[in-house]
Design an enzyme around this catalytic site. Structure first.
Site, PDB file in Angstrom:
ATOM      1  N   LYS A   8       0.001  10.045 -23.605  1.00 42.32           N
ATOM      2  CA  LYS A   8      -0.289   9.886 -22.176  1.00 42.32           C
ATOM      3  C   LYS A   8      -1.681  10.366 -21.826  1.00 42.32           C
ATOM      4  O   LYS A   8      -2.444   9.681 -21.165  1.00 42.32           O
ATOM      5  CB  LYS A   8       0.661  10.735 -21.306  1.00 42.32           C
ATOM      6  CG  LYS A   8       2.114  10.499 -21.450  1.00 42.32           C
ATOM      7  CD  LYS A   8       2.872  11.373 -20.444  1.00 42.32           C
ATOM      8  CE  LYS A   8       2.763  12.873 -20.715  1.00 42.32           C
ATOM      9  NZ  LYS A   8       3.563  13.347 -21.829  1.00 42.32           N
ATOM     10  N   ARG A  84       7.695  14.132 -13.323  1.00 42.22           N
ATOM     11  CA  ARG A  84       8.420  14.360 -14.557  1.00 42.22           C
ATOM     12  C   ARG A  84       9.895  14.617 -14.304  1.00 42.22           C
ATOM     13  O   ARG A  84      10.652  14.836 -15.246  1.00 42.22           O
ATOM     14  CB  ARG A  84       7.838  15.607 -15.206  1.00 42.22           C
ATOM     15  CG  ARG A  84       7.549  15.474 -16.679  1.00 42.22           C
ATOM     16  CD  ARG A  84       6.536  16.548 -16.975  1.00 42.22           C
ATOM     17  NE  ARG A  84       6.355  16.868 -18.332  1.00 42.22           N
ATOM     18  CZ  ARG A  84       5.148  16.857 -18.908  1.00 42.22           C
ATOM     19  NH1 ARG A  84       4.096  16.445 -18.241  1.00 42.22           N
ATOM     20  NH2 ARG A  84       5.022  17.258 -20.127  1.00 42.22           N
ATOM     21  N   ARG A 119      -2.112  17.795 -33.563  1.00 46.00           N
ATOM     22  CA  ARG A 119      -2.819  17.733 -32.290  1.00 46.00           C
ATOM     23  C   ARG A 119      -3.736  18.933 -32.096  1.00 46.00           C
ATOM     24  O   ARG A 119      -3.389  20.061 -32.414  1.00 46.00           O
ATOM     25  CB  ARG A 119      -1.806  17.664 -31.137  1.00 46.00           C
ATOM     26  CG  ARG A 119      -2.495  17.573 -29.798  1.00 46.00           C
ATOM     27  CD  ARG A 119      -1.667  16.835 -28.817  1.00 46.00           C
ATOM     28  NE  ARG A 119      -0.723  17.709 -28.132  1.00 46.00           N
ATOM     29  CZ  ARG A 119      -0.081  17.322 -27.041  1.00 46.00           C
ATOM     30  NH1 ARG A 119      -0.253  16.117 -26.551  1.00 46.00           N
ATOM     31  NH2 ARG A 119       0.766  18.144 -26.473  1.00 46.00           N
ATOM     32  N   ARG A 152      -2.465  23.979 -29.474  1.00 44.71           N
ATOM     33  CA  ARG A 152      -1.826  24.471 -28.252  1.00 44.71           C
ATOM     34  C   ARG A 152      -0.633  25.344 -28.589  1.00 44.71           C
ATOM     35  O   ARG A 152       0.111  25.068 -29.510  1.00 44.71           O
ATOM     36  CB  ARG A 152      -1.362  23.288 -27.416  1.00 44.71           C
ATOM     37  CG  ARG A 152      -2.287  22.969 -26.295  1.00 44.71           C
ATOM     38  CD  ARG A 152      -1.947  21.667 -25.662  1.00 44.71           C
ATOM     39  NE  ARG A 152      -0.568  21.610 -25.182  1.00 44.71           N
ATOM     40  CZ  ARG A 152      -0.093  20.577 -24.493  1.00 44.71           C
ATOM     41  NH1 ARG A 152      -0.857  19.546 -24.227  1.00 44.71           N
ATOM     42  NH2 ARG A 152       1.156  20.584 -24.087  1.00 44.71           N
ATOM     43  N   ARG A 163      10.757  20.757 -26.038  1.00 44.44           N
ATOM     44  CA  ARG A 163      10.102  19.869 -25.070  1.00 44.44           C
ATOM     45  C   ARG A 163      10.674  18.465 -25.147  1.00 44.44           C
ATOM     46  O   ARG A 163      10.807  17.781 -24.134  1.00 44.44           O
ATOM     47  CB  ARG A 163       8.587  19.862 -25.299  1.00 44.44           C
ATOM     48  CG  ARG A 163       7.947  21.167 -24.843  1.00 44.44           C
ATOM     49  CD  ARG A 163       6.597  21.389 -25.473  1.00 44.44           C
ATOM     50  NE  ARG A 163       5.606  20.426 -25.041  1.00 44.44           N
ATOM     51  CZ  ARG A 163       4.495  20.152 -25.730  1.00 44.44           C
ATOM     52  NH1 ARG A 163       4.286  20.731 -26.887  1.00 44.44           N
ATOM     53  NH2 ARG A 163       3.629  19.301 -25.257  1.00 44.44           N
TER      54      ARG A 163
HETATM   55  P1  ADP Z   1       2.988  17.205 -22.870  1.00 45.17           P
HETATM   56  O1  ADP Z   1       3.162  15.988 -22.052  1.00 45.17           O
HETATM   57  O2  ADP Z   1       2.260  16.936 -24.123  1.00 45.17           O
HETATM   58  O3  ADP Z   1       4.245  17.977 -23.035  1.00 45.17           O
HETATM   59  P2  ADP Z   1       1.441  18.366 -20.729  1.00 45.17           P
HETATM   60  O4  ADP Z   1       0.068  18.807 -20.995  1.00 45.17           O
HETATM   61  O5  ADP Z   1       1.631  17.155 -19.910  1.00 45.17           O
HETATM   62  O6  ADP Z   1       2.072  18.218 -22.161  1.00 45.17           O
HETATM   63  O7  ADP Z   1       2.271  19.565 -20.092  1.00 45.17           O
HETATM   64  C1  ADP Z   1       2.317  20.846 -20.653  1.00 45.17           C
HETATM   65  C2  ADP Z   1       3.339  21.713 -19.945  1.00 45.17           C
HETATM   66  O8  ADP Z   1       3.002  21.842 -18.539  1.00 45.17           O
HETATM   67  C3  ADP Z   1       4.746  21.139 -19.921  1.00 45.17           C
HETATM   68  O9  ADP Z   1       5.473  21.456 -21.090  1.00 45.17           O
HETATM   69  C4  ADP Z   1       5.345  21.796 -18.679  1.00 45.17           C
HETATM   70  O10 ADP Z   1       5.740  23.123 -18.917  1.00 45.17           O
HETATM   71  C5  ADP Z   1       4.170  21.814 -17.726  1.00 45.17           C
HETATM   72  N1  ADP Z   1       4.150  20.604 -16.872  1.00 45.17           N
HETATM   73  C6  ADP Z   1       3.220  19.612 -16.881  1.00 45.17           C
HETATM   74  N2  ADP Z   1       3.500  18.667 -15.970  1.00 45.17           N
HETATM   75  C7  ADP Z   1       4.648  19.051 -15.371  1.00 45.17           C
HETATM   76  C8  ADP Z   1       5.466  18.502 -14.351  1.00 45.17           C
HETATM   77  N3  ADP Z   1       5.181  17.332 -13.749  1.00 45.17           N
HETATM   78  N4  ADP Z   1       6.590  19.199 -13.996  1.00 45.17           N
HETATM   79  C9  ADP Z   1       6.903  20.365 -14.575  1.00 45.17           C
HETATM   80  N5  ADP Z   1       6.193  20.936 -15.540  1.00 45.17           N
HETATM   81  C10 ADP Z   1       5.064  20.306 -15.948  1.00 45.17           C
END
Ligand code: ADP
Ligand code: ZN
Length: 217
Positions: A8, A84, A119, A152, A163
């Site tokens: 994404k 999400r 990653r 990360r 996750r």
């Molecule tokens: P990935 O999609 O690779 O898991 P992101 O960088 O999008 O990683 O998100 C990292 C973390 O930030 C998530 O695991 C979550 O804890 C938090 N996060 C990001 N976007 C949201 C969201 N829309 N709602 C809740 N938590 C979020």
């Protein structure tokens, strides 16, 4: 949308550059807040480190503030990693924001686990790389800003499995939410990120024929 590591963030950065519109990533905003040790960051860290979602009200607040900034008021924007959960999608609807298209990048769980181990993320600007599929020029620093590339916190195998579970339980129901409104398009995430970009661009060309005609790569 897509599972963690589906690509994404990378695709949204590419779209952002091609079309000159901001990419709004809740994950990047949250990671920056954690790094800077803000109040929100301290709260978010407890969730993010475990692979859990940050509470809806916090994330909705982040988005509300971000979308009010000037750059988001001109020619649209890309949302990366938001919404999400169904309540987050409902909050967007209540803000009166009309989504043009939802692209879900589909990658099987086994492939995700394999990908995540490679990653890397720039500690300065947040750009993402992959040691095999999307390496930086010199393999250790960021092409964009020269920052150091790091693994990360939440990309360790145990946290990745958590996750993925959270993704299937809380985020995947959104596909049905947007399928019902006719906004959902799915693309299969490819091994080579440029191949995924082609599929994503094909969807965008269908939805925004004028913008696609102006795209010169
Ligand atoms: P990935 O999609 O690779 O898991 P992101 O960088 O999008 O990683 O998100 C990292 C973390 O930030 C998530 O695991 C979550 O804890 C938090 N996060 C990001 N976007 C949201 C969201 N829309 N709602 C809740 N938590 C979020
Ligand atoms: Zn960088």
């Amino acid at each position: 949308m897509g599972a963690p590591g589906a690509g994404k963030g990378t695709q949204s950065e590419i779209i952002s550059e091609k079309f000159g519109i901001p990419a709004v990533s809740t994950g990047a905003i949250i990671r920056a807040a954690i790094k800077n040790g803000t109040e929100m960051g301290k709260l978010a860290k407890e969730y993010a480190d475990k692979g859990a979602l940050v509470p809806d009200d916090v994330v909705i607040g982040i988005i509300r503030e971000r979308l009010e900034q000037e750059d988001c008021k001109k020619g649209g924007y890309i949302l990366d990693g938001f919404p999400r959960t169904v309540p987050q999608a409902e909050a967007l609807d209540q803000m009166g924001i009309e989504i043009d298209v939802v692209i879900s990048i589909e990658v099987p769980d086994e492939e995700i686990v394999e990908r995540m181990s490679g990653r890397r993320v720039c500690e300065k600007c947040g750009a993402t790389y992959h040691v095999v599929y999307n390496p930086s020029g010199d393999g250790s620093t960021c092409d964009k800003c020269g920052g150091n590339l790091t693994v990360r916190h939440d990309d360790t195998p145990e946290v990745v499995l958590d996750r993925l579970r959270v993704y299937h339980e809380q985020t995947e129901p959104l596909k049905e939410y947007y399928r019902k409104t006719g906004k959902l398009r799915t693309v299969r995430g490819q091994k080579e990120l440029a191949d995924t970009t082609k599929l994503v661009m094909a969807v965008l060309a269908e939805i925004f024929p004028e913008a696609a005609a102006q795209d010169r790569g």
